[in-house]
Design a protein around this motif. Structure first.
Motif, PDB file in Angstrom:
ATOM      1  N   GLN A  85      40.515  88.582  47.026  1.00 57.83           N
ATOM      2  CA  GLN A  85      40.397  90.021  46.796  1.00 57.83           C
ATOM      3  C   GLN A  85      39.399  90.325  45.676  1.00 57.83           C
ATOM      4  N   LEU A  86      39.428  89.544  44.604  1.00 57.71           N
ATOM      5  CA  LEU A  86      38.509  89.756  43.485  1.00 57.71           C
ATOM      6  C   LEU A  86      37.064  89.501  43.901  1.00 57.71           C
ATOM      7  N   VAL A  87      36.845  88.415  44.632  1.00 55.94           N
ATOM      8  CA  VAL A  87      35.481  88.085  45.073  1.00 55.94           C
ATOM      9  C   VAL A  87      34.971  89.135  46.051  1.00 55.94           C
ATOM     10  N   ASP A  88      35.833  89.582  46.958  1.00 52.64           N
ATOM     11  CA  ASP A  88      35.422  90.583  47.948  1.00 52.64           C
ATOM     12  C   ASP A  88      35.052  91.910  47.294  1.00 52.64           C
ATOM     13  N   THR A  89      35.638  92.201  46.149  1.00 50.83           N
ATOM     14  CA  THR A  89      35.320  93.457  45.447  1.00 50.83           C
ATOM     15  C   THR A  89      34.242  93.267  44.385  1.00 50.83           C
ATOM     16  N   GLY A  90      33.578  92.108  44.401  1.00 54.82           N
ATOM     17  CA  GLY A  90      32.419  91.910  43.544  1.00 54.82           C
ATOM     18  C   GLY A  90      32.703  91.442  42.138  1.00 54.82           C
ATOM     19  N   HIS A  91      33.872  90.871  41.883  1.00 58.77           N
ATOM     20  CA  HIS A  91      34.207  90.412  40.537  1.00 58.77           C
ATOM     21  C   HIS A  91      34.010  88.897  40.421  1.00 58.77           C
ATOM     22  N   ALA A  92      33.559  88.467  39.260  1.00 63.62           N
ATOM     23  CA  ALA A  92      33.396  87.037  38.998  1.00 63.62           C
ATOM     24  C   ALA A  92      34.759  86.423  38.705  1.00 63.62           C
ATOM     25  N   VAL A  93      34.982  85.206  39.238  1.00 67.36           N
ATOM     26  CA  VAL A  93      36.279  84.542  39.123  1.00 67.36           C
ATOM     27  C   VAL A  93      36.072  83.096  38.695  1.00 67.36           C
ATOM     28  N   VAL A  94      36.967  82.611  37.829  1.00 71.15           N
ATOM     29  CA  VAL A  94      37.051  81.193  37.505  1.00 71.15           C
ATOM     30  C   VAL A  94      38.453  80.725  37.869  1.00 71.15           C
ATOM     31  N   VAL A  95      38.541  79.715  38.730  1.00 70.12           N
ATOM     32  CA  VAL A  95      39.829  79.204  39.203  1.00 70.12           C
ATOM     33  C   VAL A  95      40.232  78.003  38.359  1.00 70.12           C
ATOM     34  N   VAL A  96      41.522  77.938  37.982  1.00 69.37           N
ATOM     35  CA  VAL A  96      42.062  76.810  37.222  1.00 69.37           C
ATOM     36  C   VAL A  96      43.237  76.222  37.989  1.00 69.37           C
ATOM     37  N   ASP A  97      43.231  74.903  38.187  1.00 69.15           N
ATOM     38  CA  ASP A  97      44.361  74.244  38.837  1.00 69.15           C
ATOM     39  C   ASP A  97      44.375  72.781  38.402  1.00 69.15           C
ATOM     40  N   SER A  98      45.571  72.212  38.325  1.00 70.86           N
ATOM     41  CA  SER A  98      45.711  70.811  37.928  1.00 70.86           C
ATOM     42  C   SER A  98      45.705  69.866  39.114  1.00 70.86           C
ATOM     43  N   ASP A  99      45.658  70.410  40.319  1.00 66.39           N
ATOM     44  CA  ASP A  99      45.658  69.599  41.543  1.00 66.39           C
ATOM     45  C   ASP A  99      44.252  69.584  42.133  1.00 66.39           C
ATOM     46  N   ALA A 100      43.604  68.436  42.074  1.00 69.07           N
ATOM     47  CA  ALA A 100      42.222  68.334  42.555  1.00 69.07           C
ATOM     48  C   ALA A 100      42.101  68.653  44.032  1.00 69.07           C
ATOM     49  N   SER A 101      43.128  68.330  44.834  1.00 69.05           N
ATOM     50  CA  SER A 101      43.045  68.581  46.267  1.00 69.05           C
ATOM     51  C   SER A 101      42.967  70.075  46.578  1.00 69.05           C
ATOM     52  N   ARG A 102      43.563  70.904  45.744  1.00 69.59           N
ATOM     53  CA  ARG A 102      43.510  72.349  45.973  1.00 69.59           C
ATOM     54  C   ARG A 102      42.123  72.912  45.706  1.00 69.59           C
ATOM     55  N   LEU A 103      41.373  72.258  44.846  1.00 70.76           N
ATOM     56  CA  LEU A 103      40.058  72.763  44.476  1.00 70.76           C
ATOM     57  C   LEU A 103      38.950  72.256  45.382  1.00 70.76           C
ATOM     58  N   GLU A 104      39.280  71.387  46.321  1.00 71.89           N
ATOM     59  CA  GLU A 104      38.265  70.888  47.246  1.00 71.89           C
ATOM     60  C   GLU A 104      37.748  72.037  48.117  1.00 71.89           C
ATOM     61  N   GLY A 105      36.459  72.206  48.141  1.00 68.66           N
ATOM     62  CA  GLY A 105      35.860  73.259  48.953  1.00 68.66           C
ATOM     63  C   GLY A 105      35.799  74.609  48.275  1.00 68.66           C
ATOM     64  N   VAL A 106      36.311  74.729  47.055  1.00 66.53           N
ATOM     65  CA  VAL A 106      36.254  76.007  46.338  1.00 66.53           C
ATOM     66  C   VAL A 106      34.819  76.252  45.883  1.00 66.53           C
ATOM     67  N   THR A 107      34.246  77.378  46.264  1.00 64.99           N
ATOM     68  CA  THR A 107      32.854  77.683  45.918  1.00 64.99           C
ATOM     69  C   THR A 107      32.733  78.417  44.591  1.00 64.99           C
ATOM     70  N   GLU A 108      33.804  79.073  44.155  1.00 67.34           N
ATOM     71  CA  GLU A 108      33.762  79.772  42.875  1.00 67.34           C
ATOM     72  C   GLU A 108      33.823  78.754  41.730  1.00 67.34           C
ATOM     73  N   PRO A 109      33.331  79.101  40.550  1.00 62.42           N
ATOM     74  CA  PRO A 109      33.467  78.201  39.397  1.00 62.42           C
ATOM     75  C   PRO A 109      34.937  77.851  39.184  1.00 62.42           C
ATOM     76  N   HIS A 110      35.220  76.594  38.895  1.00 70.58           N
ATOM     77  CA  HIS A 110      36.608  76.183  38.742  1.00 70.58           C
ATOM     78  C   HIS A 110      36.733  75.099  37.688  1.00 70.58           C
ATOM     79  N   VAL A 111      37.950  74.976  37.165  1.00 69.62           N
ATOM     80  CA  VAL A 111      38.250  74.002  36.124  1.00 69.62           C
ATOM     81  C   VAL A 111      39.466  73.207  36.571  1.00 69.62           C
ATOM     82  N   LEU A 112      39.353  71.894  36.531  1.00 68.73           N
ATOM     83  CA  LEU A 112      40.469  71.017  36.872  1.00 68.73           C
ATOM     84  C   LEU A 112      41.214  70.683  35.588  1.00 68.73           C
TER      85      LEU A 112
END
Length: 349
Positions: free
Chosen positions: A144-171
């Motif tokens: 929803q945030l990306v679709d409305t034009g907002h910048a997002v940084v995703v944080v997760d401790s599970d590397a498998s969840r971040l596979e394929g994530v195109t937004e900036p992210h932190v493991l």
């Protein structure tokens, strides 16, 4: 207490991070050894009577075992020194090749460089939203945030969840200060916390509030009872998706047109009009005036739906013309992005 799956994910995270750092460290050691062997060989040949350039050339050709002729004839001491240099040099070169090949084939070097680029991208972000936890709720919020034009940084401790994530992210663990700082919390406009359990969400909320007392923090509550606890921990608002989902279903059953209209103006990308909030700055020309004097529709064409008093005060729906607009008040308006943009400029935000 962490569940077995959570513990295994954390161990995987630590092992992966340590492996990447160890690969970079081995490459640095290998390059340093090669430079040291080259320096020792150059100094040794200079001591044997070579010029500096000739000594360096002789060292490089010897270590590389390319088979070129000797720059000048060698006596017994020179031959012994050359043999020792060959043994040390060839071993060092082979070690360098092995370390570099391992780093490239295992992806450590590539991952390190990709992480460096992403860290620079995150450091340049301003007014972005941090989403902690990339489960079903986190993915929906991110979309929803990306679709409305907002910048997002995703944080997760599970590397498998971040596979394929195109937004900036932190493991990493969202409850740790270093992880939140890596996600750019110092320059973020808001943080959405939707971790696997209420306990993890509470720890992350406490950490985020300690780092940024003024940050808007929206925390997901898995139970109704935990909502108040999350607010006490520092959440600006605690949300229970099941409770909201049930209320929305009831709204569609009783007030289908109203619920559908609100859904469209809040979430439909193709609609030209939206409900937006605009905060009055301390030096805004609208601050200190009444609603009638400000004449929001005449100023920008947007319709004023409500006014929220400063410091998260009460809402005043359909405010009367005599309602005063104090600095820090929030205007809830309905209008096009262009109209809202004009109002934001007048509001000093």
């Amino acid at each position: 207490m962490a569940t077995p799956s959570t513990s295994s994910r954390r161990r995987g995270l630590l092992l992966g991070t340590a492996s990447g750092r160890d690969a970079i460290r081995r490459i640095a050691v290998a390059v340093t050894l090669l430079a040291l062997v080259t320096a020792v060989g150059t100094v040794g040949y200079v001591a044997l009577g070579f010029g500096v350039l000739d000594a360096m050339y002789q060292t490089v050709t010897t270590v590389a075992t390319v088979g070129f002729r000797e720059v000048r004839p060698l006596d017994d001491t020179g031959q012994v020194f050359t043999m020792v240099l060959i043994v040390l040099g060839v071993g060092t070169v082979l070690y360098n090749l092995g370390v570099l090949l391992e780093g490239v084939t295992e992806g450590h070097l590539r991952e390190h460089l990709r992480r460096r680029r992403m860290d620079r991208d995150i450091a340049r972000l301003r007014d972005h939203v941090i989403v902690c936890g990339y489960g079903r709720v986190g993915r929906s919020a991110t979309r929803q945030l990306v679709d409305t034009g907002h910048a997002v940084v995703v944080v997760d401790s599970d590397a498998s969840r971040l596979e394929g994530v195109t937004e900036p992210h932190v493991l990493g663990d969202a409850a740790r200060d270093e992880t939140l700082l890596e996600a750019g919390i110092e320059h973020a406009r808001a943080l959405i916390c939707a971790l696997a359990s209420d306990a993890e969400t509470m720890y992350a909320t406490l950490s985020a509030r300690a780092l940024r007392p003024d940050l808007v923090i929206i925390s997901r509550a898995r139970t109704v009872d935990s909502k108040d606890k999350l607010v006490l921990a520092g959440a600006t608002r605690a949300v229970n998706p099941q409770l909201i989902g049930g209320r929305r279903m009831a709204s569609f059953a009783l007030y289908a047109d109203v619920a559908e209209f609100l859904d469209e103006v809040m979430h439909e990308d193709d609609l030209d009009f939206r409900i937006e909030q605009v905060r009055l700055g301390d030096h805004s020309p609208l601050a200190g005036r009444t609603v009638g004097e400000a004449d929001i529709p005449g100023l920008c064409g947007a319709q004023l739906l409500a006014v929220r008093l400063p410091r998260k005060g009460a809402f005043l729906p359909t405010p009367s013309p005599g309602t005063a607009l104090a600095p820090g008040a929030t205007l809830i308006v309905f209008g096009s992005p262009e109209q809202v943009g004009v109002l934001r400029s007048a509001a000093g935000t």
